[in-house]
Design a protein around this motif. Structure first.
Motif, mmCIF file in Angstrom:
data_model
loop_
_atom_site.group_PDB
_atom_site.id
_atom_site.type_symbol
_atom_site.label_atom_id
_atom_site.label_comp_id
_atom_site.label_asym_id
_atom_site.label_seq_id
_atom_site.Cartn_x
_atom_site.Cartn_y
_atom_site.Cartn_z
ATOM 1 N N GLY A 29 0.822 -1.203 0.000
ATOM 2 C CA GLY A 29 0.000 0.000 0.000
ATOM 3 C C GLY A 29 0.850 1.245 0.000
ATOM 4 O O GLY A 29 1.996 1.249 -0.447
ATOM 5 N N LYS B 1 1.807 5.041 2.270
ATOM 6 C CA LYS B 1 1.812 5.770 3.538
ATOM 7 C C LYS B 1 1.840 7.258 3.214
ATOM 8 O O LYS B 1 2.781 7.755 2.626
ATOM 9 C CB LYS B 1 3.031 5.381 4.369
ATOM 10 N N VAL C 107 -8.909 11.246 1.861
ATOM 11 C CA VAL C 107 -9.456 9.883 1.954
ATOM 12 C C VAL C 107 -10.257 9.543 0.705
ATOM 13 O O VAL C 107 -10.109 8.446 0.130
ATOM 14 C CB VAL C 107 -10.316 9.758 3.219
ATOM 15 N N LEU D 35 -7.973 8.724 -2.125
ATOM 16 C CA LEU D 35 -7.363 7.398 -2.032
ATOM 17 C C LEU D 35 -8.360 6.307 -2.412
ATOM 18 O O LEU D 35 -8.002 5.348 -3.109
ATOM 19 C CB LEU D 35 -6.842 7.172 -0.614
ATOM 20 N N TRP D 36 -9.610 6.434 -1.948
ATOM 21 C CA TRP D 36 -10.620 5.446 -2.364
ATOM 22 C C TRP D 36 -10.759 5.437 -3.888
ATOM 23 O O TRP D 36 -10.798 4.369 -4.516
ATOM 24 C CB TRP D 36 -11.979 5.775 -1.744
ATOM 25 N N ALA E 115 -7.715 2.385 -3.396
ATOM 26 C CA ALA E 115 -7.430 1.850 -2.070
ATOM 27 C C ALA E 115 -8.509 0.851 -1.672
ATOM 28 O O ALA E 115 -9.699 1.055 -1.951
ATOM 29 C CB ALA E 115 -7.356 2.978 -1.045
ATOM 30 N N ILE F 119 -8.438 1.736 4.415
ATOM 31 C CA ILE F 119 -7.746 2.963 4.828
ATOM 32 C C ILE F 119 -7.866 3.125 6.341
ATOM 33 O O ILE F 119 -8.905 2.786 6.935
ATOM 34 C CB ILE F 119 -8.325 4.208 4.127
ATOM 35 N N ILE G 229 -6.566 6.118 9.478
ATOM 36 C CA ILE G 229 -5.917 7.396 9.816
ATOM 37 C C ILE G 229 -5.484 7.334 11.275
ATOM 38 O O ILE G 229 -6.324 7.158 12.167
ATOM 39 C CB ILE G 229 -6.863 8.591 9.609
ATOM 40 N N ARG H 23 -9.421 2.814 11.777
ATOM 41 C CA ARG H 23 -9.891 2.201 10.530
ATOM 42 C C ARG H 23 -11.158 2.885 10.033
ATOM 43 O O ARG H 23 -12.071 3.184 10.811
ATOM 44 C CB ARG H 23 -10.157 0.713 10.781
ATOM 45 N N VAL I 42 -1.841 8.455 7.162
ATOM 46 C CA VAL I 42 -2.886 7.728 6.438
ATOM 47 C C VAL I 42 -2.246 6.507 5.795
ATOM 48 O O VAL I 42 -1.329 6.633 4.980
ATOM 49 C CB VAL I 42 -3.549 8.619 5.371
ATOM 50 N N ALA J 111 -3.022 3.136 3.490
ATOM 51 C CA ALA J 111 -4.006 2.597 2.559
ATOM 52 C C ALA J 111 -3.449 1.327 1.934
ATOM 53 O O ALA J 111 -2.289 1.288 1.512
ATOM 54 C CB ALA J 111 -4.338 3.619 1.468
ATOM 55 N N LEU K 181 -3.415 -2.715 8.908
ATOM 56 C CA LEU K 181 -4.496 -1.879 9.396
ATOM 57 C C LEU K 181 -5.301 -2.651 10.439
ATOM 58 O O LEU K 181 -5.596 -3.834 10.238
ATOM 59 C CB LEU K 181 -5.430 -1.451 8.257
#
Length: 304
Positions: free
Chosen positions: A150, A152, A189, A192-193, A197, A200, A202, A206, A233, A235, A276
């Motif tokens: 993933g 960072k 966020v 990233l989705w 991702a 995720i 933060i 979660r 974050v 992901a 995560l």
């Protein structure tokens, strides 16, 4: 030839150093006003100065001194008697505060234990009733920890948070500064989705389909839990592809504009493995599973 007689005239005496301070000298030399000095001299002359001379006056003075001594003695005795009572009440109050604090800590510990138990039961229920896709359902719901490759992404406030002006935020609700806002993290966020991702988190919190990123004053809340900068974050996804897609997205460009306009510090890097945690307990208040043959399902509305 006559000799000139030498000049034997004497020089004038030097001026006193305090010659320019006549007012101060007068005050120092006559510290007692002339009127007070005259009255004092008159009292000494007629014998009325000093202690009273008559028996009546002496008795009155003695009575006044006795009364003053009694008042002082009674005050000291009362203070001495009340001191232990005040100290005892203070100790009792401290004991009550400590007891209530311990009770509150115990209740908080019980709440955390019950919350963890509920979360564990929900995760097991998802895995048990998900059929062949139980693990996938639990993963998509955030009910189980995940790990994999993933990215960072670190977002932090600017060193000088007193900056202001225009920039990409275009907000009139409050002054734009170098402080990271909740709407900034929302865009991060969502970007990233959108970039691919699969999960995720933060700062170890979660995110799920029910997660909310809000603000309370200057603090950012994720599911009503306050976060402290810097915001890390994590992901899960194809690391290199995810990082490239995010940088080229509108939200990635928004984050870069924040960095250029407000000196908000950001960094992104692909990771070989990120882990995560599971999300906290998921509480669904409206949605229910669709019942087979239920007429209510045909309306397209959820039940509560």
């Amino acid at each position: 030839m006559s000799q000139q007689s030498p000049d034997r005239s004497t020089a004038s005496p030097p001026a006193r150093p305090d010659a320019s301070m006549s007012l101060l000298n007068n005050v120092m030399d006559h510290s007692l006003d002339d009127g007070y000095a005259e009255a004092s001299a008159r009292r000494k002359a007629d014998g009325s100065a000093g202690l009273p001379r008559t028996l009546k006056s002496k008795l009155g003075l003695a009575a006044g001194l006795v009364v003053a001594a009694l008042v002082v003695t009674l005050g000291a005795a009362e203070a001495r008697i009340s001191a232990p009572v005040v100290a005892k009440e203070r100790e009792e109050l401290i004991d009550r505060i400590n007891a209530e604090t311990r009770a509150a800590d115990t209740l908080e510990s019980d709440v955390d234990a019950l919350r963890n138990d509920v979360s564990e039961r929900q995760r097991k229920a998802l895995e048990r009733h998900g059929g062949d896709q139980g693990e996938l359902v639990a993963l998509l719901a955030g009910a189980t920890p995940v790990e994999g490759s993933g990215v960072k992404l670190i977002v932090d406030d600017a060193k000088n948070t007193d900056q202001g002006g225009g920039g990409p935020r275009e907000s009139s609700g409050f002054a734009d500064t170098g402080r990271v806002r909740d709407r900034d993290m929302q865009r991060v966020v969502n970007g990233l989705w959108e970039s691919g991702a699969e999960a995720i988190a933060i700062n170890g919190q979660r995110l799920t389909a029910l997660s909310a990123i809000r603000a309370a004053g200057d603090a950012i809340l994720v599911d009503n839990r306050p976060l402290v900068p810097p915001y890390t974050v994590l992901a899960v996804g194809d690391g290199k592809k995810l990082a490239t897609e995010f940088k080229g997205s509108a939200d990635g460009q928004y984050l870069q504009a924040l960095k250029e306009s407000f000196d908000i510090r950001t960094s992104i890097s692909d990771q070989a493995k990120v882990r995560l945690p599971a999300a906290p307990s998921l509480i669904v208040r409206t949605a229910e599973p669709k019942a087979a043959g239920s007429g209510a399902a045909d309306t397209g509305k959820g039940t509560s």
